[in-house]
Enzyme design. Structure first.
Site, PDB file in Angstrom:
ATOM      1  N   GLU A 151      44.401  28.083  -9.214  1.00  0.00           N
ATOM      2  CA  GLU A 151      43.760  29.395  -9.371  1.00  0.00           C
ATOM      3  C   GLU A 151      43.322  29.528 -10.830  1.00  0.00           C
ATOM      4  OE1 GLU A 151      45.772  32.735  -7.447  1.00  0.00           O
ATOM      5  OE2 GLU A 151      45.504  33.907  -9.277  1.00  0.00           O
TER       6      GLU A 151
ATOM      7  N   TYR B 187      55.933  37.230  -2.386  1.00  0.00           N
ATOM      8  CA  TYR B 187      54.666  37.802  -2.854  1.00  0.00           C
ATOM      9  C   TYR B 187      54.313  39.085  -2.088  1.00  0.00           C
ATOM     10  CZ  TYR B 187      49.694  38.609  -3.552  1.00  0.00           C
ATOM     11  OH  TYR B 187      48.491  39.201  -3.814  1.00  0.00           O
TER      12      TYR B 187
ATOM     13  N   TYR C  30      41.955  43.218   2.643  1.00  0.00           N
ATOM     14  CA  TYR C  30      42.403  42.079   3.443  1.00  0.00           C
ATOM     15  C   TYR C  30      42.989  42.573   4.766  1.00  0.00           C
ATOM     16  CZ  TYR C  30      42.323  38.450  -0.316  1.00  0.00           C
ATOM     17  OH  TYR C  30      41.972  37.553  -1.279  1.00  0.00           O
TER      18      TYR C  30
HETATM   19  C1  3EB Z   1      43.467  36.080  -3.785  1.00  0.00           C
HETATM   20  O1  3EB Z   1      42.289  36.029  -4.093  1.00  0.00           O
HETATM   21  C2  3EB Z   1      44.370  35.178  -4.568  1.00  0.00           C
HETATM   22  O2  3EB Z   1      48.024  40.201  -6.070  1.00  0.00           O
HETATM   23  O3  3EB Z   1      47.300  40.834  -8.031  1.00  0.00           O
HETATM   24  C3  3EB Z   1      44.530  36.784  -7.105  1.00  0.00           C
HETATM   25  C4  3EB Z   1      44.499  37.775  -8.097  1.00  0.00           C
HETATM   26  C5  3EB Z   1      45.482  36.866  -6.108  1.00  0.00           C
HETATM   27  C6  3EB Z   1      45.413  38.830  -8.088  1.00  0.00           C
HETATM   28  C7  3EB Z   1      47.291  40.056  -7.058  1.00  0.00           C
HETATM   29  C8  3EB Z   1      46.389  37.946  -6.110  1.00  0.00           C
HETATM   30  C9  3EB Z   1      46.357  38.907  -7.078  1.00  0.00           C
HETATM   31  O4  3EB Z   1      43.903  36.809  -2.881  1.00  0.00           O
HETATM   32  C10 3EB Z   1      45.591  35.834  -5.048  1.00  0.00           C
END
Ligand code: 3EB
Length: 327
Positions: free
Chosen positions: A321, A150, A209
């Site tokens: 999710e 990922y 993040y």
């Molecule tokens: C998160 O909230 C969960 O990498 O495009 C959610 C929606 C998540 C999109 C992306 C990743 C993505 O971090 C993961």
């Protein structure tokens, strides 16, 4: 051969595509106003109608039908260009790409290439304002630390995007599939006019993040308000701030997801909650938890169309999710 040229009907933006779940792919494709139709199946097959995308996720629960389709208030033109399929009508554009990682030296190279091609196509299409993106890749949690697939996908995606989303990222989903490992699928909904990006007040913006989640923060906004006011909701998990909550606990994770979804709606100024106008897709890591998840949603969101798919969440500790729409 079809070309991605503006037709006279593309000059005005009609109402947002209506997203429905149904039972018949041929019926969905028979309608001239169908912009896209999705079946969910881990087997790959020869490409047919460019509006039809086989999404590499197994169906675990489909009380409203296992075909998703998008319809606009106009007739739809469509075509293919290399690895890319497109359909457009009413000022809306669907673009999909299936890429083989082996052709691009791995997951990061394939993500970079997929995004570079997608952005190049969008840049020359009049309806190239991206509202919403979906990403599906195999073995999403394989690899340690920054080598997790990922995270490598996030690296390649950011390079491929370049400065195309310099003003801000659209809403997105990135989920792991259980089909052939090297199959990367990316698709999007774009339009003549830009949408409005929204973040969730309970969560740190994903693109902010901290470093612990990987060298390249994920490139997405929590939601996009479409030009007509509808809401496209990104993949939403049990995360508060930037931290995963309720590790290993299914029902508390679902409670947290609903709280996140409701906070997003409130923040977006939507008075209505989740009802028959808010179709949701539910990504389930462990198929044996399907029934518990389906019963939870039937209890908490009884009117909301839902489709449960076998998908791995991009954080190994998360079980479920949810993404979707609010019309
Ligand atoms: C998160 O909230 C969960 O990498 O495009 C959610 C929606 C998540 C999109 C992306 C990743 C993505 O971090 C993961």
């Amino acid at each position: 051969m079809n070309q991605a040229c503006p037709s006279p009907g593309d000059s005005t933006l009609t109402a947002a595509p209506r997203v429905s779940y149904g039972h018949s792919l041929p019926t969905a494709l028979a309608a001239s106003n169908t912009l896209a139709a999705f079946s969910f199946d881990t087997q790959r097959a020869a490409p047919g109608d460019p509006r039809h995308l086989r999404v590499p996720l197994g169906v675990l629960g489909a009380p409203y039908g296992a075909i998703e389709y998008w319809q606009v208030d106009d007739s739809v033109a469509h075509g293919r260009e290399g690895e890319l399929a497109w359909a457009s009508g009413g000022g809306w554009l669907f673009v999909a790409m299936d890429v083989n990682e082996a052709d691009h030296g791995g997951v990061a190279g394939a993500s970079e290439q997929a995004y570079a091609q997608l952005c190049a196509f969008l840049a020359r299409h009049p309806a190239g304002q991206v509202q919403r993106l979906w990403n599906y890749l195999g073995q999403i949690n394989t690899g340690d630390g920054d080598r997790e697939r990922y995270k490598r996908f996030c690296d390649g995606r950011a390079i491929g995007m370049g400065d195309f989303f310099a003003e801000g990222f659209p809403a997105a989903t990135a989920v792991g599939h259980h089909a052939a490992e090297g199959w990367l699928q990316v698709y999007c909904l774009a339009a003549l006019k830009p949408g409005t990006r929204l973040e969730n007040p309970r969560q740190v913006a994903a693109w902010q993040y901290p470093r612990q989640y990987g060298p390249t923060p994920p490139s997405f906004a929590r939601a996009m308000r479409l030009p007509g006011g509808e809401l496209a909701i990104s993949g939403t998990a049990s995360i508060i701030g930037h931290e995963s909550q309720h590790i290993g606990q299914l029902e508390p994770q679902l409670d947290e997801i609903l709280a996140n979804l409701e906070a997003l709606l409130t923040h977006a100024g939507s008075a209505a909650g989740f009802d028959e106008h808010s179709p949701l897709k539910v990504y389930v890591r462990h198929p044996e938890q399907t029934q518990a998840i389906d019963e939870y949603l039937a209890r908490h969101l009884p009117e909301t169309p839902r489709l449960l798919l076998h998908g791995d969440i991009c954080r190994a500790e998360l079980l479920v999710e949810i993404d979707g729409w609010r019309y």
